[in-house]
Write an enzyme that holds these catalytic residues in place. Structure first.
Site, short mmCIF file in Angstrom:
data_model
loop_
_atom_site.label_atom_id
_atom_site.label_comp_id
_atom_site.label_asym_id
_atom_site.label_seq_id
_atom_site.Cartn_x
_atom_site.Cartn_y
_atom_site.Cartn_z
N LYS A 210 0.86 -1.18 0.00
CA LYS A 210 0.00 0.00 0.00
C LYS A 210 0.90 1.23 0.00
O LYS A 210 1.36 1.69 1.04
CB LYS A 210 -0.92 0.00 1.23
N CYS B 242 13.12 11.36 7.71
CA CYS B 242 12.74 11.24 9.12
C CYS B 242 13.93 11.31 10.07
O CYS B 242 13.81 11.79 11.19
CB CYS B 242 11.95 9.94 9.35
N GLY C 225 5.94 6.18 8.52
CA GLY C 225 5.17 7.40 8.32
C GLY C 225 5.08 8.23 9.58
O GLY C 225 5.97 8.19 10.44
N SER C 226 3.99 8.95 9.70
CA SER C 226 3.85 9.93 10.78
C SER C 226 3.55 9.27 12.12
O SER C 226 3.03 8.14 12.19
CB SER C 226 2.73 10.91 10.45
N GLU D 114 8.11 2.63 11.91
CA GLU D 114 9.24 3.55 11.80
C GLU D 114 8.63 4.93 11.60
O GLU D 114 8.09 5.24 10.55
CB GLU D 114 10.14 3.14 10.64
N ALA E 30 -0.33 8.63 12.51
CA ALA E 30 -0.79 7.39 11.89
C ALA E 30 -0.23 6.18 12.61
O ALA E 30 -0.90 5.16 12.75
CB ALA E 30 -0.38 7.38 10.42
N GLY E 31 1.00 6.28 13.08
CA GLY E 31 1.61 5.17 13.81
C GLY E 31 0.87 4.84 15.09
O GLY E 31 0.71 3.66 15.44
N GLU F 275 8.72 17.56 14.86
CA GLU F 275 9.28 17.26 13.55
C GLU F 275 8.69 18.19 12.50
O GLU F 275 7.48 18.24 12.32
CB GLU F 275 9.00 15.81 13.18
#
Length: 489
Positions: free
Chosen positions: A188, A296, A240-241, A262, A244-245, A395
């Site tokens: 995805k 990141c 990702g962010s 990650e 979302a994590g 971030e």
């Protein structure tokens, strides 16, 4: 029958279809996703948009391939041969992959071949591991009766979710070890950068992977969340962010599914007093502008002793002045645009926040005057930043560097650790003993001396809100396995 899409040198045979169970099929609801160029702001491709029903179909295909197909029942060496065939199918398409990265993200054409080549290396790397990695070990039982086996077996169906900043390399770093372990995968990609996953799917088809082993679905947030929540998915591998994590961790925790996350970073570079500020400035300026700061792990905080603060700031300012921002295809450009309009708006907002909170804007902070179109912003340097300022804690994901003053080494370590993140870091010193002492004290997943370096053979991941688990090396392979103990008489 679909017509090939040609965008520059990128040729996708089935852009408006999904790859499920070894076949190219239409999206159930007929949705479409437009892909924009961040340098020209024009549409460069249109691909299929998967719905929840398409996610169900992809998981069902991967589930069947895992539960009753040949893939997990092959030996690791047999699976490694498929990885080599997949890598061979990707080899002639590396220029297309490089072009796709430039077109979708604004990455520099001069850099893209190296980054894409590193992504393709994941398939070769994990294929090489197959012959010697101990998937099964014989051990003596505690009661000395018979023998015991400790096996590493595939975790099952994997949802591999990659971000937009390095879509090929990060996706390859997930699916290569997952496939070697014997997992089946649903890819995805981010909706902003789907083209690399299409090329991977076409390479998998050319390599002859069994149906359902590798599937491709492209979709937005609702459909992606449906995939994460699907009971047929045994593991989610996500980059990702943090927002979302957290959602993925919560969902996976609720049904006790496995996940590797990650996430974000606010990596600190500690510059000790023995290191030349001019050398440090050269590395720091080139690092924060690499991929326009959209990495990141990038070194976005600099911690230096108070009496050398101004000297280092001036050296970084001079280096940033020499960085040419421009068209990704211009060989003279050293930094391209941000990947999307919302990302530029976010960076501009953080620059405004830094000024409001009292940080000193030394250079940059605006859009380059010579670029009328595209999501560009100048490399930006803040001085006299305090640890609790938002630009030091959050971030930004852009070319914004903050310099913080410390009293001594212990204070530098304290400031570096005063962060919700712990993904990467660096220490600038000529003494490796000092570097090791600082490295042991900083709570971060990776730390390097004097450089912004990575090693694919080493585990990569973060402490604290930077994530869960590790990718890369044998740790990256083990993340897609379960341990099974077998006691034999």
């Amino acid at each position: 029958m679909t017509t090939p899409m040609v965008a520059g040198e990128i040729r996708i045979a089935h852009p408006q279809q999904l790859y499920i169970d070894g076949r190219w099929i239409d999206a159930r609801r007929g949705g479409r996703i437009e892909v924009l160029s961040p340098s020209s702001e024009r549409v460069i491709a249109v691909v299929a948009e998967a719905s929840e029903e398409d996610m169900d179909a992809a998981v069902a295909a991967a589930r069947s391939a895992f539960d009753s197909g040949p893939w997990p029942r092959m030996s690791p060496v047999e699976r490694s041969e498929f990885l080599r065939r997949l890598a061979a199918a990707l080899e002639p398409r590396l220029p297309e992959l490089a072009r796709a990265w430039c077109e979708q993200v604004g990455a520099l054409a001069s850099v893209a071949p190296y980054v894409i080549g590193a992504g393709k290396h994941w398939f070769d790397y994990y294929a090489d591991i197959a012959a010697h990695y101990p998937f099964e070990e014989v051990r003596m039982p505690f009661d000395t009766r018979g023998k015991a086996l400790v096996r590493r077996e595939a975790v099952g169906v994997v949802a591999a979710i990659a971000p937009w900043n390095n879509p090929f390399g990060i996706m390859a770093g997930k699916i290569a070890p997952a496939l070697l372990a014997g997992c089946t995968v649903v890819m995805k990609p981010a909706p902003e950068t789907p083209l690399e996953a299409y090329i991977i799917a076409e390479a998998a088809e050319a390599a002859g992977l069994p149906p359902g082993v590798l599937n491709l679905v492209t979709g937005h947030r609702d459909a992606s969340d449906h995939l994460v929540c699907h009971a047929g998915v045994d593991k989610v591998s996500f980059t990702g962010s943090v927002v979302a994590g957290r959602r993925i961790a919560s969902v996976c925790g609720g049904r006790v599914a496995r996940c590797t996350l990650e996430l974000g970073g606010k990596s600190a570079a500690i510059v000790l007093d023995d290191y030349d500020p001019a050398l440090a400035a050269k590395t720091l300026a080139s690092t924060i502008t690499m991929s326009a700061g959209q990495i990141c792990a990038t070194l976005s905080r600099v911690i230096v002793s108070r009496h050398r603060h101004d000297e280092l700031v001036e050296a970084v300012r001079e280096q940033m002045r020499t960085i040419r921002v421009g068209d990704p295809y211009d060989a003279r450009s050293q930094m391209g645009p941000l990947a999307m309009e919302r990302q530029r708006a976010k960076v501009e907002e953080y620059i405004a926040i830094g000024r409001r909170e009292g940080a000193e804007l030394v250079s940059g902070g605006a859009r380059p005057s010579h670029l009328e179109r595209g999501y560009y912003i100048q490399p930006t340097l803040f001085a006299k930043v305090t640890p609790q300022m938002r630009i030091a804690q959050e971030e930004i994901f852009g070319p914004v560097l903050s310099v913080l003053a410390c009293e001594d080494e212990a204070d530098a370590v304290r400031i570096a650790n005063d962060s919700p993140f712990g993904l990467y870091g660096a220490v600038f010193t000529n003494d490796s003993r000092d570097a090791l002492r600082v490295a042991r004290a900083v709570r971060t997943g990776t730390i390097s001396q004097n450089h912004f370096r990575f090693d694919p053979g080493l585990p990569f991941g973060g402490f604290k809100q930077s994530g869960l688990g590790r990718e890369g090396g044998t740790a990256g392979l083990e993340a897609f396995t379960e341990l099974k103990s077998v006691l034999l008489d």
